[in-house]
Design an enzyme around this catalytic site. Structure first.
Site, PDB file in Angstrom:
ATOM      1  N   ASP A 112       0.702  -1.216   0.058  1.00  0.00           N
ATOM      2  CA  ASP A 112       0.021  -0.007   0.061  1.00  0.00           C
ATOM      3  C   ASP A 112       1.024   1.156  -0.072  1.00  0.00           C
ATOM      4  OD1 ASP A 112      -2.021  -1.984   0.178  1.00  0.00           O
ATOM      5  OD2 ASP A 112      -2.759  -1.140   2.116  1.00  0.00           O
ATOM      6  N   ASP A 165      -4.626  -0.697  -1.795  1.00  0.00           N
ATOM      7  CA  ASP A 165      -5.778  -0.708  -1.026  1.00  0.00           C
ATOM      8  C   ASP A 165      -6.670  -0.267  -2.247  1.00  0.00           C
ATOM      9  OD1 ASP A 165      -7.231  -1.289   1.294  1.00  0.00           O
ATOM     10  OD2 ASP A 165      -6.838   0.859   1.850  1.00  0.00           O
ATOM     11  N   HIS A 191     -10.793   0.872  -2.995  1.00  0.00           N
ATOM     12  CA  HIS A 191     -11.965   0.853  -2.550  1.00  0.00           C
ATOM     13  C   HIS A 191     -13.034   1.416  -3.608  1.00  0.00           C
ATOM     14  CE1 HIS A 191     -10.292  -0.520   1.098  1.00  0.00           C
ATOM     15  NE2 HIS A 191     -10.189   0.666   1.645  1.00  0.00           N
ATOM     16  N   HIS A 249     -10.780   6.968   1.314  1.00  0.00           N
ATOM     17  CA  HIS A 249      -9.351   6.889   0.905  1.00  0.00           C
ATOM     18  C   HIS A 249      -9.204   5.708  -0.286  1.00  0.00           C
ATOM     19  CE1 HIS A 249      -9.729   3.556   4.030  1.00  0.00           C
ATOM     20  NE2 HIS A 249      -8.640   3.068   3.346  1.00  0.00           N
ATOM     21  N   LYS A 308      -6.672  -4.954  -3.342  1.00  0.00           N
ATOM     22  CA  LYS A 308      -7.296  -5.578  -1.911  1.00  0.00           C
ATOM     23  C   LYS A 308      -8.414  -4.483  -1.559  1.00  0.00           C
ATOM     24  CE  LYS A 308      -3.798  -4.324   1.676  1.00  0.00           C
ATOM     25  NZ  LYS A 308      -4.648  -3.284   2.104  1.00  0.00           N
ATOM     26  N   CYS A 341      -2.119  -2.767   7.953  1.00  0.00           N
ATOM     27  CA  CYS A 341      -1.904  -3.484   6.503  1.00  0.00           C
ATOM     28  C   CYS A 341      -0.576  -4.465   6.328  1.00  0.00           C
ATOM     29  CB  CYS A 341      -1.965  -2.891   5.345  1.00  0.00           C
ATOM     30  SG  CYS A 341      -3.902  -2.113   5.288  1.00  0.00           S
TER      31      CYS A 341
HETATM   32 ZN    ZN Z   1      -8.534   1.015   2.869  1.00  0.00          ZN
END
Ligand code: ZN
Length: 188
Positions: free
Chosen positions: A16, A56, A58, A71, A96, A140
């Site tokens: 990340d 990361d 989303h 974020h 992810k 993470c």
């Molecule tokens: Zn996140």
């Protein structure tokens, strides 16, 4: 009879290292930029059979928003890997947290324990050990290392990591937890 060889084949997992987790980002980890030279030197080294960077990633209405500021929304600049990262030498980008309803601190299993199949990919490439660096130590990175430890020889290289440290003990507590979970934590 030939002696058995125990060759260790190691992957570097860069967790990340994204704009939103760095200075000016939505969820900036303190001093995150300091890891860049360390991480890039590892990426450029001849020590790794495979370099994997996680992201990361989303949807815009992700379940984690509320607990965390918005974020790493897909297709935004904040979700992109930091431009200073040696991108050309990263062979696998692993996303992810893409499921709207479930967060995924770890790269190997989401927060409900469902596999992401990253371990299968690494095993298919003959990987037996992983070195983990990136952001953030107490979320993470730590979670990924704890998930990796039963499956691979696992080290976390702290000079290549920074933590969030919402509570002062969060980072030392995660380091203790990682060591208890079979992770070799390298301080310097
Ligand atoms: Zn996140």
């Amino acid at each position: 009879m030939k002696p058995t060889t125990h060759k260790t084949t190691t992957a570097l997992l860069v967790i990340d290292v994204q704009n939103d987790f760095m200075a000016g980002g939505a969820l900036a980890v303190p001093d995150a930029e300091e890891i860049l030279p360390v991480v890039n030197a590892l990426i450029a080294s001849a020590d790794y059979e495979l370099v994997v960077a996680t992201q990361d990633m989303h949807p815009g209405n992700h379940a984690s928003f509320g607990l965390w500021p918005v974020h790493c929304v897909q297709a935004t600049l904040g979700a992109e890997l930091n431009p200073k990262l040696l991108r050309d030498q990263i062979q696998v980008i692993w996303r992810k947290g893409t499921d709207q309803a479930v967060d995924s601190y770890g790269a190997f299993f989401d927060n409900t324990g469902k596999t992401t199949h990253l371990a299968d990919l690494l095993k298919a490439k003959g990987i037996t050990a992983v070195d983990v660096v990136g952001l953030a130590t107490d979320y993470c990175v730590g979670t990924t290392a704890l998930q990796a430890a039963p499956l691979f020889k696992t080290r976390v290289l702290l000079p290549g990591c920074k933590g969030v440290g919402i509570k002062p003990d969060d980072i030392p507590n995660m380091i203790t937890q990682m060591r208890a979970g079979g992770v070799e934590v390298i301080e310097g």
